[in-house]
Design an enzyme around this catalytic site. Structure first.
Site, PDB file in Angstrom:
ATOM      1  CE1 TYR A 481      -4.002   2.063   0.303  1.00 39.11           C
ATOM      2  CE2 TYR A 481      -2.706   3.283   1.911  1.00 39.11           C
ATOM      3  CZ  TYR A 481      -3.812   3.191   1.090  1.00 39.11           C
ATOM      4  OH  TYR A 481      -4.719   4.217   1.043  1.00 39.11           O
ATOM      5  CB  SER A 561      -7.169   2.917  -2.666  1.00 45.07           C
ATOM      6  OG  SER A 561      -7.652   4.209  -2.405  1.00 45.07           O
ATOM      7  CG  ASP A 645     -14.250   4.347  -6.336  1.00 44.27           C
ATOM      8  OD1 ASP A 645     -14.457   5.146  -5.394  1.00 44.27           O
ATOM      9  OD2 ASP A 645     -13.230   3.655  -6.423  1.00 44.27           O
ATOM     10  CG  HIS A 680     -12.657   3.203  -2.863  1.00 44.65           C
ATOM     11  ND1 HIS A 680     -11.930   3.471  -3.997  1.00 44.65           N
ATOM     12  CD2 HIS A 680     -11.763   3.198  -1.836  1.00 44.65           C
ATOM     13  CE1 HIS A 680     -10.643   3.625  -3.675  1.00 44.65           C
ATOM     14  NE2 HIS A 680     -10.523   3.457  -2.385  1.00 44.65           N
TER      15      HIS A 680
END
Length: 710
Positions: A481, A561, A645, A680
């Site tokens: 991430y 993301s 989203d 999302h």
């Protein structure tokens, strides 16, 4: 300074499969793909005298008919490709079988009832049950009844202190916009009107009279993509229409994120206000005498969260003068930060906090795994909590009067087990252990520390079946991430279990930009240091290849993301490094991310293209949409997003896929999978989640040359 010039000049481009001579030696896994026609519109933005083409700007209009047609055409191509993968149905059958076990949450008491969530196995949404004092059990809320297709989910729940009323939020199609419904818990009778257009909000009750919630004004234009920039805190009084809800904070003060919560004694309202995803002001209002809002912290230089109060003494988790966080206390009569007193001082490990049974539970991350200590509110250490193993814990929360607390324990090979904890004796007993058809003992995890480009040591946990031969041919999924102070700690995933069963290796790297080592680790991956994150990820891949866990022909990278940005940047900087790339709901157009929804609040991590010429040049240098180059062979890519989203708008993914299809050289497919009526990720139905995970794994394995599953 920036200006835009848009000329409506449509060009057409058709990207098809390449000539046979460009195909790799794994020719038997290639399929003929004719990509949909994607028009180009001559759109130019000027940033600091630099012109930037944006030919796919039209895809930002999510309501336009040509955008909808493009989405359908892309999905037709993508699912036609996926349908031809010979082992996809077998993979789905195993995923469904493994997923199909009863999942029960930790119980919690509200009023005269004990509540818990349960999913029988493959239900699209978990059901909220309750048990009365006589042991009678019933369904309290069943989100599966909210919609026929399971795309409407429960997005929040809050009870009054006495448990007699509850407010719950619902999300439709995965949207961040919510509706709030209030009911009496005894007979589940709905009270008053539905509160509409609520976003990024909790629900905090004041006595039984009403509750606080937060939202933005509904934007003009598309509610899915239009900018939302001024968050406000409201108070809704029961029995009155929403139009009469009072603005408590944020009307004159422009803040992007505002939250309000009432202390358990219902004497104070605590307000947090922020303009980005890091750093917040702190305010407190005395509700007993409708006192003024007192500004306790008047800047955004630290993160501050009130966890408890004893009268006018407040306890706060903060990183003010403590990058790894500490717990402090102050009196409301002397609240300035200079007067804050340590309750639990900062340590070398990052702190997160729960409270229950009138104790503090300090969870520390030591190299991304959990250590828990129990304290009294005077700072006295009660005990080191004995955990079931090495992994991640969550829980220990509860009201002051609770006599039993609950926590979950998990790691990459062990499904989450819930434990009941006696706060007086420190004893843990198994409350609920899942009955899952997965042989955890056959697998192992190993933590390694590898060197990034600048010599920084970065931790990574690698999970695989015991006895796996390190021959460079193991299908490997590398996940990370690297942003927003978020830490990746060990947790079990059914989808990852299926990957492991099929001979896969699963690796998670704890990159800079995350929160694993506190504020310094986070800052080292922000703004003009964002490249550190990509370098850390590249170095993780190089380590896995060097140590023969895998090779470039068998490596897939995945992230969602901010992690989607990570994948997009990495695959455009080092397309030779991996065979497969899976950017999910990614932030991929870095020059324009801040112009959509609440994206401007991400500027602490990213900076913006309008901030300065230096920042513009830096961001443009890694922005995935702007770094796809013609004549380059990119890895097999499956971009995933949801058409609803409204956090990271799908235009990011649309543009990136269009650029790849236009410029890809070689036989590797570049596809986009667009989940219809999905957002999302929050609240996604079980069916949709399984289908997406199956498609990702099938796509990855097929492009690695796997012909059949074991």
């Amino acid at each position: 300074m920036r200006k835009s010039l848009i000329c409506v000049l449509a060009l057409s481009t058709i990207v098809a499969c390449k000539d046979d001579q460009n195909k790799t030696e794994k020719e038997d896994v290639s399929m003929t793909i004719t990509y949909p026609e994607t028009k180009k519109v001559d759109t130019v933005d000027t940033y600091f005298e630099t012109q930037v083409q944006d030919p796919y700007r039209w895809l930002e209009d999510d309501y336009a008919e040509d955008t909808k047609a493009w989405v359908k055409a892309q999905n037709d191509v993508t699912f036609n490709y996926l349908d031809q993968i010979p082992f996809r149905s077998k993979l789905k059958k195993r995923m469904e079988t493994l997923w199909n076990y009863e999942k029960i949450s930790a119980p919690f008491i509200e009023g005269d009832y004990t509540y818990f969530y349960k999913n029988d196995g493959l239900q699209n949404q978990s059901v909220l049950y309750r048990t009365d004092k006589d042991g009678n059990q019933e369904v309290f809320l069943d989100p599966n009844a909210f919609s026929k297709d399971g795309t409407t989910s429960l997005g929040g729940l809050s009870f009054t202190e006495d448990g007699s009323m509850a407010a719950y939020a619902i999300s439709e199609g995965g949207s961040d916009w919510r509706k709030i419904i209030v009911l009496k818990t005894e007979n589940k009778e709905i009270i008053g009107d539905t509160i509409m257009d609520v976003k990024f909000s909790g629900m905090s009750w004041y006595k039984n009279e009403g509750f606080y919630y937060s939202s933005y004004e509904k934007p003009k234009g598309s509610e899915l993509s239009a900018k939302t920039d001024q968050h406000r805190l409201f108070y809704h009084k029961l029995g009155t229409p929403q139009s009469e809800d009072k603005i408590i904070f944020g009307d004159t003060e422009k803040r992007r994120y505002v939250g309000g919560s009432v202390t358990q004694d219902e004497n104070y309202l605590v307000i947090t206000a922020a303009n980005s995803t890091y750093g917040n002001e702190l305010y407190i209002k005395d509700l007993r005498k409708n006192g003024p809002i007192v500004k306790v912290v008047d800047n955004f230089e630290s993160s501050n969260n009130v966890i408890n109060n004893e009268g006018q003494t407040f306890f706060v988790v903060t990183d003010f003068e403590a990058p790894n966080k500490r717990i402090v206390k102050f009196n409301l009569n002397k609240f300035e930060q200079a007067h804050w007193e340590d309750v639990i001082p900062e340590t070398e490990n990052v702190l997160s906090v729960s409270k229950g049974a009138n104790y503090i539970f300090a969870e520390y991350m030591k190299d991304a795994v959990s250590v828990v200590k129990q304290y009294k509110f005077d700072g006295t250490l009660v005990r080191d909590v004995s955990l079931p193993g090495i992994g991640s814990v969550g829980g220990f929360g509860g009201k002051k009067e609770a006599t039993t607390l609950y926590y979950s324990f998990t790691n990459y090979t062990a499904p989450g087990t819930i434990y009941a904890y006696d706060p007086e004796t420190g004893e843990s007993t198994v409350y609920q252990k899942p009955n899952i058809d997965f042989k955890s003992d056959d697998y192992e995890s190993k933590q390694v520390f590898y060197s990034s480009k600048d010599g920084t040591k970065v931790p990574m946990i690698i999970t695989y079946k015991k006895g796996t031969e390190l021959n460079g041919k193991n299908p490997t999924m590398l996940y990370a991430y690297g942003g927003f102070n978020i830490s990746l700690t060990p947790s079990f995933s059914i989808a990852n279990a299926v990957w492991l069963e099929n001979g896969g290796v699963y690796a998670v790297a704890n990159l800079r930009g995350g929160g694993e080592y506190g504020k310094k680790w986070h800052n080292a991956g922000t703004q003009m240091q964002k490249q550190n994150v990509f370098d850390d990820f590249i170095a993780a891949a190089e380590y896995l290849i060097k140590e023969n866990y895998t090779s470039s022909d068998y490596l897939a990278i995945k992230g969602g993301s901010n992690g989607g940005l990570l994948v997009g940047a990495t695959m455009t900087q080092r397309p030779d490094l991996m065979k497969v790339a899976i950017p999910q709901v990614g932030v991929l157009d870095m020059l324009r991310y801040h112009t959509f929804t609440a994206g401007a609040g991400w500027s602490f991590d990213y900076g913006t293209s309008e901030q300065s010429k230096e920042m513009f040049d830096y961001i443009k240098g890694y922005s995935p949409v702007h770094n796809v180059k013609a004549g380059v062979e990119y890895p097999a890519t499956l971009v995933t997003t949801g058409d609803h989203d409204d956090r990271v708008v799908p235009a990011h993914s649309f543009k990136f896929a269009a650029e790849l299809q236009d410029k890809q050289t070689g036989a590797n497919p570049t596809l986009i999978r667009i989940e219809v009526n999905a957002g999302h990720g929050a609240g996604k139905s079980t069916e949709a989640t399984i289908n997406e995970q199956v498609d990702i794994q099938a796509f990855a394995l097929y492009n690695m040359g796997v012909k059949e599953l074991k």
